[in-house]
Scaffold this motif. Sequence first.
Motif, short mmCIF file in Angstrom:
data_model
loop_
_atom_site.label_atom_id
_atom_site.label_comp_id
_atom_site.label_asym_id
_atom_site.label_seq_id
_atom_site.Cartn_x
_atom_site.Cartn_y
_atom_site.Cartn_z
N LYS A 480 34.65 13.49 -7.30
CA LYS A 480 35.99 13.43 -8.53
C LYS A 480 35.72 13.60 -9.95
CE LYS A 480 39.32 10.90 -10.31
NZ LYS A 480 40.79 10.87 -10.36
N LYS A 481 34.63 14.20 -10.76
CA LYS A 481 34.14 14.18 -11.51
C LYS A 481 34.68 16.19 -11.88
CE LYS A 481 31.80 15.00 -15.59
NZ LYS A 481 32.11 14.56 -17.04
N LEU A 482 34.09 16.36 -10.58
CA LEU A 482 34.55 18.11 -10.26
C LEU A 482 35.56 18.39 -10.09
CD1 LEU A 482 31.80 19.01 -7.84
CD2 LEU A 482 31.70 19.40 -9.63
N LEU A 483 36.81 17.25 -9.09
CA LEU A 483 37.77 17.37 -9.13
C LEU A 483 39.03 16.30 -9.17
CD1 LEU A 483 38.03 18.69 -5.40
CD2 LEU A 483 38.54 20.24 -7.56
N PRO A 484 38.66 16.73 -10.76
CA PRO A 484 39.47 14.92 -11.68
C PRO A 484 40.87 15.06 -10.97
CG PRO A 484 38.63 16.63 -12.89
CD PRO A 484 38.40 17.08 -11.95
N GLN A 485 41.99 15.91 -10.31
CA GLN A 485 42.76 15.20 -9.63
C GLN A 485 43.12 14.55 -8.74
OE1 GLN A 485 45.90 18.52 -9.50
NE2 GLN A 485 44.45 19.95 -11.34
N ALA A 486 41.75 14.66 -7.59
CA ALA A 486 41.72 13.67 -6.59
C ALA A 486 41.35 12.72 -6.88
CB ALA A 486 40.29 14.00 -5.60
N LYS A 487 42.48 11.73 -5.73
CA LYS A 487 42.90 10.65 -5.41
C LYS A 487 41.37 9.46 -4.66
CE LYS A 487 46.41 10.81 -6.10
NZ LYS A 487 47.45 11.78 -6.27
N LEU A 488 40.66 8.85 -5.85
CA LEU A 488 39.29 7.82 -5.63
C LEU A 488 39.99 6.49 -6.01
CD1 LEU A 488 36.17 8.25 -5.34
CD2 LEU A 488 36.02 7.44 -7.74
N VAL A 489 39.77 6.30 -4.38
CA VAL A 489 39.58 5.05 -3.70
C VAL A 489 38.89 3.92 -3.77
CG1 VAL A 489 40.60 3.66 -2.02
CG2 VAL A 489 41.83 5.63 -2.62
N LEU A 490 38.21 3.24 -4.33
CA LEU A 490 37.71 2.19 -4.52
C LEU A 490 37.59 1.08 -3.37
CD1 LEU A 490 34.93 0.78 -4.92
CD2 LEU A 490 35.81 -0.67 -6.66
N VAL A 491 36.88 1.43 -1.81
CA VAL A 491 37.11 0.66 -0.88
C VAL A 491 36.17 -0.79 -0.75
CG1 VAL A 491 37.51 0.13 1.75
CG2 VAL A 491 37.78 2.29 0.25
N LEU A 492 36.59 -1.93 -0.63
CA LEU A 492 36.17 -3.01 -0.95
C LEU A 492 35.58 -4.15 0.81
CD1 LEU A 492 36.98 -4.95 -4.24
CD2 LEU A 492 34.82 -3.44 -3.36
N PRO A 493 35.09 -4.52 0.91
CA PRO A 493 34.92 -5.07 2.92
C PRO A 493 35.72 -6.83 2.29
CG PRO A 493 32.99 -5.55 1.19
CD PRO A 493 33.99 -4.88 0.42
N PRO A 494 36.45 -7.30 3.29
CA PRO A 494 36.82 -8.84 3.44
C PRO A 494 36.43 -9.38 3.18
CG PRO A 494 36.71 -7.87 4.89
CD PRO A 494 36.29 -6.47 4.76
N SER A 495 34.53 -9.61 3.20
CA SER A 495 34.08 -11.35 3.16
C SER A 495 32.24 -10.71 2.90
CB SER A 495 34.51 -11.70 4.18
OG SER A 495 33.99 -11.34 5.70
N LEU A 496 31.70 -10.95 2.61
CA LEU A 496 30.28 -10.46 3.18
C LEU A 496 29.50 -11.03 4.54
CD1 LEU A 496 27.26 -10.58 1.79
CD2 LEU A 496 26.73 -13.25 1.29
N ARG A 497 30.65 -12.11 5.09
CA ARG A 497 30.27 -12.25 6.63
C ARG A 497 30.59 -10.74 7.59
NH1 ARG A 497 29.98 -16.91 9.77
NH2 ARG A 497 30.77 -18.03 8.23
N GLU A 498 32.13 -10.60 7.43
CA GLU A 498 32.26 -9.11 7.95
C GLU A 498 31.66 -7.35 7.84
OE1 GLU A 498 34.36 -6.05 10.10
OE2 GLU A 498 34.66 -9.31 9.80
#
Length: 571
Positions: A480-498
């Motif tokens: 992302k630092k090298l390609l500022p125009q790229a889309k950076l998506v933070l992916v989170l899990p639905p739960s700790l169990r999963e």
Amino acid sequence: MEKLKTYSKLTSTPEALWAGGAFVLTQDTLGAITKIPSLTEADIPNDAIEAFNLSILDALTAAFQKQKVPIVSVAEKPFYQQLSFLLDQAVADAKQQNARVVVLDRFISSPNQQSGKDYSILSIGRIINSAGEVIGPRPGEPSLEKQIKILAEEITQTGTDSKIILVDDGWWPGCLNAYLQIFQNQSLEVVGFYGGIGPYDRETETGSPGITPGYQAVMPVRNIFDWVCCRDLRFDGGKLFLETKNEKAIYYTIPYFAPFSDGSGASIPPETLIPFSRGVIWANLKLLESIQKKSGRILTFQDISDAGYGLLASITNQIRAAEKEENVIDYLTEALITLQSGTEILFSLEGFEQLPQTPTELPEELNQKAGQVIILFGSSGVGKTTLTQIVINQAPGSTQIKRVTTRPSRNTAEILGIQPTTKEYFLKQVRNGEMLTAGIYRANGELYGVTKREIITQLTNTPNDAFCVFEGTDNAIQLKKLLPQAKLVLVLPPSLRELKNRLITRNQGNVDTRLKRSLQELDITTSKAQAMLEAGIIDMVVVNDNSDRAASLIIQASKNNDQPFEQMKKI
């Protein structure tokens, strides 16, 4: 800020030293390197030495730019020539006082004086051990007690009184007091101090050049900001650290730059430590490559140890200690990668700011396609790999940017996203500038990176209405630092169990250890996500409870340049 100065002549004290507040760097590169037995007869290129010294100066200039601290660099040859003259003077003064000269720096000598006959040598210095900082023997040397005993015998043989004059490359009240205590315990009276760099007497400011009686210095400094030698910023030097294992003493050295220390030993401002350290490591790598090319020998830490230097180690525990049989260049390359590894370092406004802005050297038409890059970022087990394949399937023509890694692929599907390689080849690509991003994933200790060739290939082959998808952790932030125009998506899990179930399904490594690491990363990312969104570093956040839905959301938002921020669930 005034450009750093290298004083090639020491006929007068530089104004910056008299004015006060200067940072002093004494050069000792050539002398120290030729102490390495395997390089004693090597023809070390002068231009390589000069390039290294200049690179260190440039790194210091940048580090102290905001503070406007004047930097004074003292050239190696004239400095040690003056120390040689100072040794001659100390020997002459000792004869008048019937005293013995004791040299504490093994780099100081004189063609007019003979060690053992005209003066004694104590190979000791400040060393960190379990008791704190103490005065002790340097690597490979006899114990302090034995060296003192030899000194006493030489004093007896020469018939001098129990008086000594000390000679070193520099003196400060703290170390002076420590040495004084050692000699007083042996009923030896210190009647003179001779050094290269020494403090200006703030009380009297009298005499020539205003130094306390019995004390002389090549370069007196008033209210010094700090002083280091080049060896403190090199692969063979730093603060000595003694560790005892199985009743065997092992010496390590802690250089004054990251990832080995916090830079406080050289007063480096914390906000400039990472870029400063990056510049210093690159300078070391280039110097080593020049030496190896000229000598035809691959330098290992056994060579360093044979010279009486310690093995590199980290007092901040950011990198493992070096092994004797290890290639010095490879180890330093790993240290370079360590500087830009770890979610705790990268996933913050400060960490992102300190990432290198290495030019991608992409053709202009490909730079314009950087907005088609989707970067999926998240901890291990959040489902990035699965999500990547679904995005590619839902957006025809889309491609995946492969990561180069030292980790073997876990399954057939993963082969699409990684390119396994050896550690040696990976490190070589980093040094050659082929690797645009590089990181060490703390959870498994493996190396991950993205090559320039891979970025160019995938952007070239991707239609204008499709996407290049990349998934990763540290590499994702770097990309992302090298390609500022790229889309950076933070992916989170639905739960700790999963999250735990996914890690168990992988059946790789200790699940509890991997889960602990993932939870640490989740804590960091969720606490800083809002700030990273507002700064435009993260473009969107999705909770991966349904991969098909999450993929559709990412594709739609990327096409419309939306910024969806899903409610981060409590896990």
